[in-house]
Write a protein that holds these residues in place. Structure first.
Motif, PDB file in Angstrom:
ATOM      1  N   TYR A  99       0.832  -1.200   0.000  1.00  0.00           N
ATOM      2  CA  TYR A  99       0.000   0.000   0.000  1.00  0.00           C
ATOM      3  C   TYR A  99       0.871   1.255   0.000  1.00  0.00           C
ATOM      4  O   TYR A  99       0.592   2.209  -0.732  1.00  0.00           O
ATOM      5  N   ALA A 100       1.921   1.257   0.817  1.00  0.00           N
ATOM      6  CA  ALA A 100       2.782   2.436   0.920  1.00  0.00           C
ATOM      7  C   ALA A 100       3.483   2.727  -0.411  1.00  0.00           C
ATOM      8  O   ALA A 100       3.574   3.888  -0.825  1.00  0.00           O
ATOM      9  N   LEU A 101       3.971   1.700  -1.085  1.00  0.00           N
ATOM     10  CA  LEU A 101       4.634   1.911  -2.381  1.00  0.00           C
ATOM     11  C   LEU A 101       3.658   2.436  -3.428  1.00  0.00           C
ATOM     12  O   LEU A 101       3.996   3.338  -4.208  1.00  0.00           O
ATOM     13  N   ILE A 102       2.455   1.896  -3.440  1.00  0.00           N
ATOM     14  CA  ILE A 102       1.450   2.362  -4.403  1.00  0.00           C
ATOM     15  C   ILE A 102       1.093   3.820  -4.127  1.00  0.00           C
ATOM     16  O   ILE A 102       0.989   4.629  -5.056  1.00  0.00           O
ATOM     17  N   ILE A 103       0.940   4.180  -2.856  1.00  0.00           N
ATOM     18  CA  ILE A 103       0.643   5.571  -2.488  1.00  0.00           C
ATOM     19  C   ILE A 103       1.750   6.499  -2.970  1.00  0.00           C
ATOM     20  O   ILE A 103       1.489   7.518  -3.622  1.00  0.00           O
ATOM     21  N   GLY A 104       2.996   6.160  -2.665  1.00  0.00           N
ATOM     22  CA  GLY A 104       4.123   7.008  -3.068  1.00  0.00           C
ATOM     23  C   GLY A 104       4.219   7.179  -4.568  1.00  0.00           C
ATOM     24  O   GLY A 104       4.417   8.285  -5.079  1.00  0.00           O
ATOM     25  N   GLY A 105       4.058   6.084  -5.301  1.00  0.00           N
ATOM     26  CA  GLY A 105       4.127   6.151  -6.757  1.00  0.00           C
ATOM     27  C   GLY A 105       2.970   6.919  -7.366  1.00  0.00           C
ATOM     28  O   GLY A 105       3.157   7.751  -8.264  1.00  0.00           O
ATOM     29  N   ALA A 106       1.775   6.657  -6.869  1.00  0.00           N
ATOM     30  CA  ALA A 106       0.592   7.339  -7.410  1.00  0.00           C
ATOM     31  C   ALA A 106       0.656   8.847  -7.157  1.00  0.00           C
ATOM     32  O   ALA A 106       0.373   9.653  -8.058  1.00  0.00           O
ATOM     33  N   LEU A 107       1.052   9.232  -5.944  1.00  0.00           N
ATOM     34  CA  LEU A 107       1.116  10.665  -5.634  1.00  0.00           C
ATOM     35  C   LEU A 107       2.269  11.365  -6.358  1.00  0.00           C
ATOM     36  O   LEU A 107       2.146  12.532  -6.737  1.00  0.00           O
ATOM     37  N   ALA A 108       3.367  10.653  -6.589  1.00  0.00           N
ATOM     38  CA  ALA A 108       4.481  11.251  -7.340  1.00  0.00           C
ATOM     39  C   ALA A 108       4.072  11.517  -8.784  1.00  0.00           C
ATOM     40  O   ALA A 108       4.337  12.596  -9.328  1.00  0.00           O
ATOM     41  N   ASN A 109       3.412  10.552  -9.422  1.00  0.00           N
ATOM     42  CA  ASN A 109       2.944  10.782 -10.789  1.00  0.00           C
ATOM     43  C   ASN A 109       1.873  11.866 -10.825  1.00  0.00           C
ATOM     44  O   ASN A 109       1.822  12.661 -11.766  1.00  0.00           O
ATOM     45  N   ALA A 110       1.024  11.920  -9.796  1.00  0.00           N
ATOM     46  CA  ALA A 110      -0.006  12.970  -9.738  1.00  0.00           C
ATOM     47  C   ALA A 110       0.647  14.346  -9.586  1.00  0.00           C
ATOM     48  O   ALA A 110       0.222  15.317 -10.229  1.00  0.00           O
ATOM     49  N   ALA A 111       1.678  14.439  -8.745  1.00  0.00           N
ATOM     50  CA  ALA A 111       2.388  15.714  -8.565  1.00  0.00           C
ATOM     51  C   ALA A 111       3.043  16.146  -9.868  1.00  0.00           C
ATOM     52  O   ALA A 111       2.996  17.321 -10.253  1.00  0.00           O
ATOM     53  N   ASP A 112       3.641  15.203 -10.557  1.00  0.00           N
ATOM     54  CA  ASP A 112       4.269  15.478 -11.850  1.00  0.00           C
ATOM     55  C   ASP A 112       3.228  15.966 -12.852  1.00  0.00           C
ATOM     56  O   ASP A 112       3.435  16.955 -13.562  1.00  0.00           O
ATOM     57  N   ARG A 113       2.092  15.297 -12.879  1.00  0.00           N
ATOM     58  CA  ARG A 113       1.007  15.658 -13.794  1.00  0.00           C
ATOM     59  C   ARG A 113       0.458  17.045 -13.454  1.00  0.00           C
ATOM     60  O   ARG A 113       0.179  17.848 -14.337  1.00  0.00           O
ATOM     61  N   ALA A 114       0.311  17.350 -12.154  1.00  0.00           N
ATOM     62  CA  ALA A 114      -0.208  18.654 -11.734  1.00  0.00           C
ATOM     63  C   ALA A 114       0.778  19.769 -12.081  1.00  0.00           C
ATOM     64  O   ALA A 114       0.374  20.849 -12.519  1.00  0.00           O
ATOM     65  N   TYR A 115       2.073  19.507 -11.914  1.00  0.00           N
ATOM     66  CA  TYR A 115       3.092  20.534 -12.159  1.00  0.00           C
ATOM     67  C   TYR A 115       3.356  20.735 -13.649  1.00  0.00           C
ATOM     68  O   TYR A 115       3.402  21.865 -14.137  1.00  0.00           O
ATOM     69  N   HIS A 116       3.568  19.625 -14.368  1.00  0.00           N
ATOM     70  CA  HIS A 116       3.953  19.706 -15.784  1.00  0.00           C
ATOM     71  C   HIS A 116       2.772  19.588 -16.750  1.00  0.00           C
ATOM     72  O   HIS A 116       2.876  20.022 -17.892  1.00  0.00           O
ATOM     73  N   GLY A 117       1.725  18.919 -16.321  1.00  0.00           N
ATOM     74  CA  GLY A 117       0.632  18.598 -17.233  1.00  0.00           C
ATOM     75  C   GLY A 117       0.831  17.260 -17.912  1.00  0.00           C
ATOM     76  O   GLY A 117       0.016  16.818 -18.711  1.00  0.00           O
ATOM     77  N   PHE A 118       1.892  16.570 -17.565  1.00  0.00           N
ATOM     78  CA  PHE A 118       2.235  15.251 -18.099  1.00  0.00           C
ATOM     79  C   PHE A 118       3.150  14.571 -17.090  1.00  0.00           C
ATOM     80  O   PHE A 118       3.609  15.203 -16.139  1.00  0.00           O
ATOM     81  N   VAL A 119       3.418  13.301 -17.323  1.00  0.00           N
ATOM     82  CA  VAL A 119       4.337  12.547 -16.478  1.00  0.00           C
ATOM     83  C   VAL A 119       5.648  12.369 -17.237  1.00  0.00           C
ATOM     84  O   VAL A 119       5.648  12.027 -18.420  1.00  0.00           O
ATOM     85  N   VAL A 120       6.744  12.611 -16.559  1.00  0.00           N
ATOM     86  CA  VAL A 120       8.071  12.422 -17.142  1.00  0.00           C
ATOM     87  C   VAL A 120       8.444  10.940 -17.022  1.00  0.00           C
ATOM     88  O   VAL A 120       8.413  10.369 -15.932  1.00  0.00           O
ATOM     89  N   ASP A 121       8.782  10.336 -18.147  1.00  0.00           N
ATOM     90  CA  ASP A 121       9.247   8.952 -18.182  1.00  0.00           C
ATOM     91  C   ASP A 121      10.643   8.935 -18.789  1.00  0.00           C
ATOM     92  O   ASP A 121      10.977   9.776 -19.633  1.00  0.00           O
ATOM     93  N   PHE A 122      11.455   7.958 -18.382  1.00  0.00           N
ATOM     94  CA  PHE A 122      12.842   7.965 -18.872  1.00  0.00           C
ATOM     95  C   PHE A 122      13.534   6.607 -18.869  1.00  0.00           C
ATOM     96  O   PHE A 122      14.622   6.472 -19.395  1.00  0.00           O
TER      97      PHE A 122
END
Length: 166
Positions: A99-122
C-alpha cells in the motif's frame, strides 16, 4: 489506535518512493532535451519522454480532461490506501509495504502531472527494434506494490484456507 501499531508506520516508504521519483525526474528534465536518449546497456537507454496519459499512454490522445481525472483518481486511491493502512496491524508487513509503495508512486505521478501537465518517463528497456513503454521510478513503486499485494494474497490465502479446515 496507536499509529506505530498500525500500518501507518509504513508511510515512510511512501515518502521514499515519492522523493526518489521526483528527484530522478528532476535530474532528467534539467539535463536532457525532450526525446534525448543515452545508451547505458545493449538493452537499456535513458530516454526523456512525456506521457500525458496513464500506463502505456492510455488516454494520452484526449483533449486534457484526463489530467484532472488521473490526479483525482490518484488522490482518491491514495486516501483509500491510507485508510487501509490505518486499519491494518503493523505486523501485516507485505500488505502495508505494498500500500505504501502504491501511495508514493501514485502521488508522485499525480504531482508530476499537476506541475507539468504530463508525467516524465525515462527508463527505456528494449530488445533489437522492440521497446517496452518508457516508464519511471513511480511506475516501479506501483508495480512492486501490486506484486507485493499478489504475494500477500497467495501467502495469506493459504493461511486462511488452513484456518477454515481447522
Amino acid at each position: 489506535m496507536n499509529p506505530s501499531k498500525t500500518g501507518l508506520s509504513f508511510l515512510w516508504l511512501s515518502a521514499v518512493a515519492f522523493i526518489a521519483d521526483l528527484a530522478t525526474k528532476y535530474l532528467v528534465v534539467t539535463r536532457f532535451a525532450l526525446y534525448e536518449s543515452i545508451d547505458i546497456l545493449p538493452f537499456f537507454n535513458l530516454t526523456y519522454v512525456r506521457n500525458p496519459g496513464a500506463a502505456f499512454s492510455f488516454l494520452a490522445n484526449h483533449s486534457g480532461w484526463q489530467k484532472i481525472f488521473f490526479i483525482v483518481l490518484a488522490i482518491l486511491i491514495s486516501a483509500m490506501l491510507v485508510y487501509f493502512l490505518f486499519k491494518n496491524n503493523a505486523a501485516q508487513k507485505l500488505q502495508n509495504a505494498a500500500y505504501a509503495l502504491i501511495i508514493g508512486g501514485a502521488l508522485a505521478n499525480a504531482a508530476d502531472r499537476a506541475y507539468h501537465g504530463f508525467v516524465v518517463d525515462f527508463l527505456d528497456f528494449y530488445w533489437q527494434d522492440w521497446h517496452y513503454p518508457v516508464f519511471n521510478v513511480a511506475d516501479i513503486a506501483i508495480c512492486v506494490g501490486a506484486g507485493l499485494l499478489a504475494l500477500d494474497a497467495i501467502k495469506n490465502g493459504d493461511k486462511k484456507k488452513s484456518e477454515k479446515k481447522a
